[in-house]
Design an enzyme around this catalytic site. Structure first.
Site, PDB file in Angstrom:
ATOM      1  N   THR A 197       7.529  29.891  52.676  1.00 47.49           N
ATOM      2  CA  THR A 197       8.764  30.668  52.815  1.00 47.49           C
ATOM      3  C   THR A 197       8.513  32.155  52.580  1.00 47.49           C
ATOM      4  OG1 THR A 197       9.999  28.764  51.996  1.00 47.49           O
ATOM      5  CG2 THR A 197      11.149  30.876  51.941  1.00 47.49           C
ATOM      6  N   LYS A 231       6.410  33.318  38.874  1.00 41.76           N
ATOM      7  CA  LYS A 231       6.906  33.451  37.492  1.00 41.76           C
ATOM      8  C   LYS A 231       6.388  32.354  36.573  1.00 41.76           C
ATOM      9  CE  LYS A 231       9.632  31.365  40.401  1.00 41.76           C
ATOM     10  NZ  LYS A 231      10.507  31.544  41.514  1.00 41.76           N
ATOM     11  N   GLU A 280       7.139  42.131  41.063  1.00 40.63           N
ATOM     12  CA  GLU A 280       8.581  42.362  41.181  1.00 40.63           C
ATOM     13  C   GLU A 280       9.336  41.128  41.653  1.00 40.63           C
ATOM     14  OE1 GLU A 280      11.581  43.771  40.340  1.00 40.63           O
ATOM     15  OE2 GLU A 280      10.424  45.613  40.531  1.00 40.63           O
ATOM     16  N   GLY A 284      14.273  37.600  42.558  1.00 42.91           N
ATOM     17  CA  GLY A 284      14.044  37.785  44.000  1.00 42.91           C
ATOM     18  C   GLY A 284      14.010  39.230  44.447  1.00 42.91           C
ATOM     19  N   ILE A 338      15.973  41.771  43.681  1.00 46.04           N
ATOM     20  CA  ILE A 338      16.482  42.831  42.776  1.00 46.04           C
ATOM     21  C   ILE A 338      15.296  43.557  42.126  1.00 46.04           C
ATOM     22  CG2 ILE A 338      17.907  43.352  40.754  1.00 46.04           C
ATOM     23  CD1 ILE A 338      19.343  40.699  41.138  1.00 46.04           C
ATOM     24  N   GLY A 345      15.299  27.278  51.769  1.00 48.22           N
ATOM     25  CA  GLY A 345      14.058  27.873  51.225  1.00 48.22           C
ATOM     26  C   GLY A 345      14.250  28.520  49.865  1.00 48.22           C
ATOM     27  N   LYS A 373      11.498  33.267  34.026  1.00 50.91           N
ATOM     28  CA  LYS A 373      11.891  34.648  34.347  1.00 50.91           C
ATOM     29  C   LYS A 373      12.385  35.370  33.083  1.00 50.91           C
ATOM     30  CE  LYS A 373      13.073  33.263  39.046  1.00 50.91           C
ATOM     31  NZ  LYS A 373      14.113  32.630  39.869  1.00 50.91           N
ATOM     32  N   GLY A 431      14.926  33.294  48.704  1.00 57.21           N
ATOM     33  CA  GLY A 431      14.906  33.325  50.169  1.00 57.21           C
ATOM     34  C   GLY A 431      13.728  34.167  50.644  1.00 57.21           C
TER      35      GLY A 431
END
Ligand code: NAP
Ligand code: HSE
Length: 438
Positions: A14, A107, A131, A136, A138, A189, A207, A304
């Site tokens: 993905t 993570k 990052e 995701g 952000i 996904g 996370k 995603g």
């Protein structure tokens, strides 16, 4: 034009396939922004013949991520395989030993091995960017690691798992079953290869452990987190929450307390009208409370292919723009050698409001007995509501929903143990913590 930055991508699922496709489609604009071309020169995945949706002409294939990591034909190794050990860990070590910068979205691996990898990367003057590993698309890592340098955070919290938030949102809005919502998140996904990580809170915990380390300057301590997932949450809980003016969200929360740092992941009641209460579907949100800036809430797509690729490519672009010999930001915001040991604040000392849903035998005196047990444990009730009787087996049952004012976890546990001992309960109590989230 300057020399191209050569990229090796391990994992073409993905996220990996999105990264490769976007690097190709946006090569001109990226090259302008970074001052040099970014070119994928090598890839690795399990099956060589799968159509990945991008043209692999001229890209070298490697049978294993570790061979790719050690290739002399790459400058940056991008790990998008997944898994906390195995091929992902082996190849990241190989890349660092070979002197390659590393970008990862993993993570689970960072929560377990992040400090050891950071120590080695920093020792060798290499960049380890991640990052995409938290929330995701952000840009929360860069925000916390660099933009908030003037701050000492006191609390970091957020909706950190897109799959779980997607499930809770679709259950509430579309009255879909938990299983159907999860299947849809997998199709889109969003979910991990093993979705237990999403629904049982482990992914949120991974996370949170990373954010805690950056926020409080401590070693990553994923095993010290109190974790409850959402597999226990029913439509009845979601509806009862709504009636009382709340929404249920899976939150990760880390806060400094007098006894240490509290890290917890659990379904949480947040006010319907709060900003975080409005964060729906795959969207994530991260809140930070800090001394200099005050309160921040960043939100955006949490999972995603393309949203995650946006963060991965941002990391690659930062490496493309980095200057040789220049000191980069340390992996966790301060040198890995200076991260302090983590000191855990126990969940039993957590203070806050609680939502408690009880299914009780419909007998005289039950209501008074419940209220009495709460009072005995110094728990003050904000509301107590009972729902209609249901005929079942030998007796009728009722649902009683209690909402408490601020109390402690240990008082709640003691009160519920006493209530259970009184023999009024038909099933285990449902307890959901209330968070005054922004
Ligand atoms: P995925 O779709 O399952 O893709 C994994 C890729 O790794 C596949 O291409 C697979 O090869 C390859 N792979 C697996 N084991 C391998 C091995 N031993 N050797 C070589 N290649 C191997 O996973 P994903 O969703 O892209 O996630 C990748 C990473 O990003 C994970 O760490 C995940 O936690 C993280 N992440 C994902 C998202 C998201 O929204 N999906 C968001 C943020 C972070 P084949 O294709 O040949 O099977
Ligand atoms: N499975 C993860 C999620 C992917 O749903 O949030 C993003 O880390």
């Amino acid at each position: 034009m300057n020399e191209p930055l050569r990229i090796g991508i391990a994992g073409l699922g993905t996220v990996g396939a999105s990264v490769a496709r976007i690097l190709k489609n946006k090569s001109n604009s990226l090259s302008h922004k970074c001052g040099r071309p970014i070119v994928v020169t090598g890839v690795s995945a399990r099956s060589r013949n799968k159509d990945r949706g991008f043209d692999m002409t001229g890209i070298e294939w490697f049978d294993t991520p570790t061979e790719l990591a050690a290739s002399a034909n790459i400058d940056v190794f991008v790990e998008l395989v997944g898994g906390e050990n195995g091929a992902a860990l082996e190849s990241m070590h190989a890349a660092i030993e070979a002197g390659r910068h590393v970008v990862t979205a993993n993570k689970a691996l960072l929560a377990r091995h992040g400090v050891e990898l950071a120590l080695r990367a920093e020792e060798k003057g290499l960049i380890l960017n991640y990052e995409a590993a938290v929330a995701g698309g952000i840009p929360i890592i860069k925000t916390m690691r660099e933009s908030l340098a003037a701050n000492e955070p006191s609390r970091v919290y957020g909706i950190l798992n897109g799959t779980a938030n997607y499930i809770l949102t679709r259950m509430e809005h579309d009255r879909m079953s938990f299983a159907d919502c999860l299947a849809e998140a997998q199709r889109l996904g969003y979910a991990e290869a093993d979705p237990t990580f999403d629904i049982e809170g482990y992914d949120t915990a991974h996370k949170l452990a990373i954010l805690t380390s950056i926020a409080f300057g401590t070693q990553v301590a994923a095993d010290e987190i109190y974790i409850e997932g959402i597999s226990n949450i029913s439509l009845s809980d979601i509806e009862a929450a709504r009636e009382l003016g709340y929404r249920i969200k899976l939150l990760g929360v880390a806060q400094r307390t007098a006894t240490g740092i509290e890290q917890r992941v659990h379904p949480t009641m947040v006010p319907l009208g709060s900003m975080i209460g409005q964060v729906d579907s795959v969207t994530n949100a991260v809140g930070i409370e800090a001394d200099t800036v005050g309160s921040l809430l960043l939100s955006g797509p949490g999972a995603g292919g393309d949203a995650t690729a946006s963060a991965v490519i941002g990391d690659i672009a930062d490496i493309a723009k980095s200057l040789p010999g220049h000191q980069e930001a340390p992996v966790f915001g301060r040198p890995a050698t200076e991260l302090e040991p983590y000191r855990r604040a126990e969940i039993s000392s957590h203070a806050g409001g609680y939502f408690i849903r009880l299914t009780v035998h419909d007998r005289i005196g039950v209501f008074a007995s419940l209220a009495g047990r709460m009072a005995e444990n110094s728990i003050s009730l904000a509301s107590i509501v009972q729902h209609g009787a249901v005929k079942g087996g030998e007796s009728e049952t009722k649902t009683v929903v209690l909402v408490t004012h601020e109390t402690t976890e240990s008082e709640i546990r003691a009160a519920l143990e006493a209530v259970t001992g009184d023999g009024h309960l038909v099933s285990r109590p449902q307890v959901i913590r209330i968070e005054p989230a922004g």
